[in-house]
Design an enzyme around this catalytic site. Structure first.
Site, PDB file in Angstrom:
ATOM      1  N   ILE A  27       0.844  -1.196   0.000  1.00 49.21           N
ATOM      2  CA  ILE A  27       0.000   0.000   0.000  1.00 49.21           C
ATOM      3  C   ILE A  27       0.878   1.244   0.000  1.00 49.21           C
ATOM      4  O   ILE A  27       0.571   2.234  -0.677  1.00 49.21           O
ATOM      5  CB  ILE A  27      -0.943  -0.024   1.214  1.00 49.21           C
ATOM      6  CG1 ILE A  27      -1.974  -1.138   1.061  1.00 49.21           C
ATOM      7  CG2 ILE A  27      -1.653   1.326   1.370  1.00 49.21           C
ATOM      8  CD1 ILE A  27      -2.846  -1.371   2.278  1.00 49.21           C
ATOM      9  N   VAL A  72      11.559   0.577  13.147  1.00 50.57           N
ATOM     10  CA  VAL A  72      11.039   1.388  14.246  1.00 50.57           C
ATOM     11  C   VAL A  72      11.316   0.764  15.609  1.00 50.57           C
ATOM     12  O   VAL A  72      11.167   1.422  16.637  1.00 50.57           O
ATOM     13  CB  VAL A  72       9.533   1.682  14.093  1.00 50.57           C
ATOM     14  CG1 VAL A  72       9.278   2.538  12.866  1.00 50.57           C
ATOM     15  CG2 VAL A  72       8.712   0.400  14.065  1.00 50.57           C
ATOM     16  N   ILE A  99       3.067   0.856   8.562  1.00 56.68           N
ATOM     17  CA  ILE A  99       3.835  -0.152   9.283  1.00 56.68           C
ATOM     18  C   ILE A  99       2.923  -0.832  10.300  1.00 56.68           C
ATOM     19  O   ILE A  99       2.220  -0.152  11.049  1.00 56.68           O
ATOM     20  CB  ILE A  99       5.029   0.486  10.029  1.00 56.68           C
ATOM     21  CG1 ILE A  99       5.962   1.209   9.046  1.00 56.68           C
ATOM     22  CG2 ILE A  99       5.797  -0.560  10.828  1.00 56.68           C
ATOM     23  CD1 ILE A  99       7.013   2.058   9.734  1.00 56.68           C
ATOM     24  N   TYR A 162      -8.804 -11.404  12.545  1.00 56.36           N
ATOM     25  CA  TYR A 162      -7.988 -10.186  12.646  1.00 56.36           C
ATOM     26  C   TYR A 162      -7.366 -10.066  14.034  1.00 56.36           C
ATOM     27  O   TYR A 162      -6.349  -9.401  14.210  1.00 56.36           O
ATOM     28  CB  TYR A 162      -8.835  -8.953  12.310  1.00 56.36           C
ATOM     29  CG  TYR A 162      -8.018  -7.746  11.936  1.00 56.36           C
ATOM     30  CD1 TYR A 162      -7.080  -7.810  10.906  1.00 56.36           C
ATOM     31  CD2 TYR A 162      -8.182  -6.532  12.600  1.00 56.36           C
ATOM     32  CE1 TYR A 162      -6.324  -6.698  10.560  1.00 56.36           C
ATOM     33  CE2 TYR A 162      -7.439  -5.424  12.258  1.00 56.36           C
ATOM     34  CZ  TYR A 162      -6.507  -5.508  11.235  1.00 56.36           C
ATOM     35  OH  TYR A 162      -5.762  -4.408  10.905  1.00 56.36           O
ATOM     36  N   LYS A 169      -5.372  -1.425  16.110  1.00 55.25           N
ATOM     37  CA  LYS A 169      -5.796  -0.421  15.126  1.00 55.25           C
ATOM     38  C   LYS A 169      -6.810   0.555  15.728  1.00 55.25           C
ATOM     39  O   LYS A 169      -6.851   1.731  15.342  1.00 55.25           O
ATOM     40  CB  LYS A 169      -6.386  -1.104  13.890  1.00 55.25           C
ATOM     41  CG  LYS A 169      -5.373  -1.865  13.049  1.00 55.25           C
ATOM     42  CD  LYS A 169      -4.358  -0.952  12.388  1.00 55.25           C
ATOM     43  CE  LYS A 169      -3.514  -1.721  11.378  1.00 55.25           C
ATOM     44  NZ  LYS A 169      -2.489  -0.867  10.724  1.00 55.25           N
ATOM     45  N   THR A 200      -1.287  -7.898   0.419  1.00 52.01           N
ATOM     46  CA  THR A 200       0.079  -7.426   0.623  1.00 52.01           C
ATOM     47  C   THR A 200       0.835  -8.470   1.428  1.00 52.01           C
ATOM     48  O   THR A 200       0.256  -9.403   1.990  1.00 52.01           O
ATOM     49  CB  THR A 200       0.089  -6.105   1.395  1.00 52.01           C
ATOM     50  OG1 THR A 200      -0.472  -6.320   2.702  1.00 52.01           O
ATOM     51  CG2 THR A 200      -0.722  -5.040   0.666  1.00 52.01           C
ATOM     52  N   ARG A 201       2.157  -8.304   1.530  1.00 49.27           N
ATOM     53  CA  ARG A 201       2.953  -9.248   2.313  1.00 49.27           C
ATOM     54  C   ARG A 201       2.541  -9.227   3.782  1.00 49.27           C
ATOM     55  O   ARG A 201       2.450 -10.266   4.429  1.00 49.27           O
ATOM     56  CB  ARG A 201       4.449  -8.906   2.202  1.00 49.27           C
ATOM     57  CG  ARG A 201       5.345 -10.016   2.745  1.00 49.27           C
ATOM     58  CD  ARG A 201       6.796  -9.703   2.542  1.00 49.27           C
ATOM     59  NE  ARG A 201       7.251  -8.682   3.471  1.00 49.27           N
ATOM     60  CZ  ARG A 201       8.504  -8.273   3.588  1.00 49.27           C
ATOM     61  NH1 ARG A 201       9.422  -8.780   2.782  1.00 49.27           N
ATOM     62  NH2 ARG A 201       8.850  -7.347   4.456  1.00 49.27           N
TER      63      ARG A 201
END
Length: 261
Positions: A27, A72, A99, A162, A169, A200-201
């Site tokens: 993304i 990070v 990230i 999830y 999140k 995505t990965r």
């Protein structure tokens, strides 16, 4: 016929940082391409030496003026990137944080069973690093600017598999609101972008992710999944002067999936 782009719809002369490109399916890559297409000069990070071989060719395509490693979790690496930006540019107009991480054993299990260490690591990498990014960006955004982070619908609704990333999140989206309130007087806008499922990965670590994508495509009003390009151009628009009246919100780019519930 000559096409004239209004000043409010361009990033010409703007300087931006993109954290989180892993490969050309990321993304963050979709966003970086859109930023560059609108005229921005970019600084790009890569995670480590293993990731560098995948990201460096993309940084060349973007004509990135700064290309530095940023883990990070590494001591001082994030601050070092901002020090480099300060030395080379002396300013920053926008920064993207794309990230997220949670240990597999915690991500694949029930939230009630997640370990303290796993929860802390997920929160540090996926949420607190965005707060740190904002702290380092603030003094460089002398004329205001925009900060972006990537969220997901699981912050507000329970999404199968999830797991611990849902609470993380949710904390990230709450942080966006508080940062927007605190930094608003300096003209710094803060945004959470919430894309629909994209392969995505990072997403591949979520159990049964293909099933999640299929369900999202079936339920979305548009009957399809969103692309990284669509996420990118929405994000890039929010970095332009044309979006100066928007801050503190979560912007859904998901072909309408989030309205179905």
């Amino acid at each position: 016929m000559t096409t004239i782009i209004p000043a409010a719809a361009t990033l010409e002369g703007k300087k931006g940082l993109v954290l989180g490109i892993a490969n050309d399916q990321s993304i963050a890559w979709g966003c970086a391409r859109a930023f560059r297409a609108l005229g921005a000069d970019l600084a790009v990070s890569y995670l480590n030496d293993k990731a560098k071989k995948f990201v460096e060719p993309l940084a060349h395509q973007l004509e990135a003026e700064i290309f530095e490693p940023v883990d990070v979790t590494g001591e001082g690496e994030l601050k070092a990137m901002f020090d480099k930006i300060g030395e080379k540019w002396g300013k920053l107009d926008f920064a993207l944080h794309s990230i997220a991480f949670a240990p597999k054993e915690d991500l694949h299990g029930r939230v009630v069973d997640c370990s303290r260490e796993g929860f802390q690591q997920a929160m540090d990498v996926s949420c607190h690093s965005f707060i740190r990014m904002a702290r380092y960006a603030e003094p460089l955004m002398k004329d205001g600017g925009s900060l972006f982070t990537m969220s997901y619908f699981g912050a507000n609704r329970v999404i199968d598999n999830y797991g611990v990333m849902g609470p993380v999140k949710a904390a990230l989206e709450a942080s966006v609101r508080y940062l927007a309130a605190e930094l608003g007087p300096k003209g710094i806008r803060v945004h959470a972008i919430s894309p629909g499922p994209i392969k995505t990965r990072a997403a591949s670590g979520i159990a049964h992710f293909d099933e999640l994508m299929n369900k999202a495509a079936e339920r979305a009003p548009e009957g399809r999944l969103v692309t990284i390009e669509e996420v990118g151009y929405t994000t890039a628009f929010l970095a332009t002067d044309g979006a100066k009246g928007i801050t503190g919100d979560t912007t859904y780019v998901d072909c309408g999936y989030s309205i179905i519930g």
